[in-house]
Scaffold this active site. Structure first.
Site, PDB file in Angstrom:
ATOM      1  N   ARG A 136       0.818  -1.211   0.000  1.00 37.88           N
ATOM      2  CA  ARG A 136       0.000   0.000   0.000  1.00 37.88           C
ATOM      3  C   ARG A 136       0.845   1.251   0.000  1.00 37.88           C
ATOM      4  NH1 ARG A 136      -3.829   1.937   4.993  1.00 37.88           N
ATOM      5  NH2 ARG A 136      -1.936   2.950   5.684  1.00 37.88           N
ATOM      6  N   CYS A 167      -0.031   5.339   0.971  1.00 38.09           N
ATOM      7  CA  CYS A 167      -1.063   6.208   1.536  1.00 38.09           C
ATOM      8  C   CYS A 167      -0.463   7.605   1.631  1.00 38.09           C
ATOM      9  CB  CYS A 167      -1.512   5.715   2.909  1.00 38.09           C
ATOM     10  SG  CYS A 167      -2.899   6.650   3.579  1.00 38.09           S
TER      11      CYS A 167
END
Length: 122
Positions: free
Chosen positions: A100, A102
Site C-alpha cells: 500500500r 497512503c
C-alpha cells in the site's frame, strides 16, 4: 481488456471506467465515499473510509474477485491527521494486508476526505 461496471458502486464522474480486467489483474479506479444508492457522501473520515471500501468491494465483486485477492492499494487522504482513523476502517476490509501507498493530497473531488484504488489478482 474487459471493462468492469456495476451499479453497486458510484459511476465515474469523469472520462474513466470503474475498473478493468487485464492480463490476470483487476484494476479498480479510485473509489470515493459516494453512496451509490443515495448519491450522498457520509460525514467524517470513518464513515467515508467505510463507504470507499464498500465501493472498492463492489467493483472487485463485479470483476469476479474479493478483498483477499488485492495485492496493492493506493490511498489518498485530504488530511494526514485522519491516518489513524482511516487505518482502523481500512484494516477491517483489507485483512490480507496488501502492499500500500497512503498519501495526503491537497484536495480531493467533491471535498471528500479519502479515496482508495486497488489492484487484485483475477
Amino acid at each position: 481488456m474487459k471493462v468492469i461496471a456495476t451499479e453497486k458502486a458510484p459511476g465515474a464522474i469523469g472520462p474513466y471506467s470503474q475498473g478493468y480486467i487485464v492480463n490476470g489483474l483487476v484494476f479498480v479506479s479510485g473509489q470515493t465515499p459516494l453512496n451509490p444508492e443515495t448519491g450522498k457522501v457520509p460525514e467524517g473520515i470513518a464513515a467515508q473510509a467505510e463507504q470507499s471500501c464498500r465501493n472498492v468491494g463492489a467493483i472487485l465483486e463485479a470483476g469476479g474477485v474479493d478483498f483477499s485477492k488485492v495485492c496493492k492499494t493506493t490511498c489518498f487522504l485530504a488530511d494526514m491527521k485522519d491516518f489513524k482513523a482511516f487505518n482502523e476502517v481500512y484494516a477491517k476490509f483489507f485483512t490480507s494486508k496488501p502492499a500500500r501507498s497512503c498519501v495526503a493530497v491537497r484536495e480531493l473531488p467533491m471535498g471528500i476526505l479519502c479515496e482508495i484504488e486497488a489492484i487484485a489478482e483475477a
